[in-house]
Design a protein around this motif. Structure first.
Motif: not given
Length: 67
Positions: A19-22, A39-41, A44-49
């Motif tokens: 998430a941090a990387r995204a 927006r895509t990143w 992805w970050a929200k999904d990982c979090d």
């Protein structure tokens, strides 16, 4: 069937790190003016979090092998 993570802590760390990387990638995309990539990143970050939070809550214990 192989398990994805050895411990819940490993699962949380892996997803939190991703998430941090995204979010860093989203910031780079925003800085260069690429709103679609940002927006895509961010998505992805929200999904990982969210996944990290669900691992923390024990929702995905079936994919963890206890040591």
């Amino acid at each position: 069937m192989a398990k994805l993570f050895k411990t819940r802590a490993d699962a949380i760390t892996c997803n939190s790190d991703e998430a941090a990387r995204a979010w860093r990638e989203a910031a780079k995309a925003q800085k260069r003016g690429d709103a679609a990539a940002a927006r895509t990143w961010n998505e992805w970050a929200k999904d990982c979090d969210e996944t990290a939070n669900r691992f923390a809550a024990g929702d995905y214990d079936d994919v963890i092998t206890n040591p």
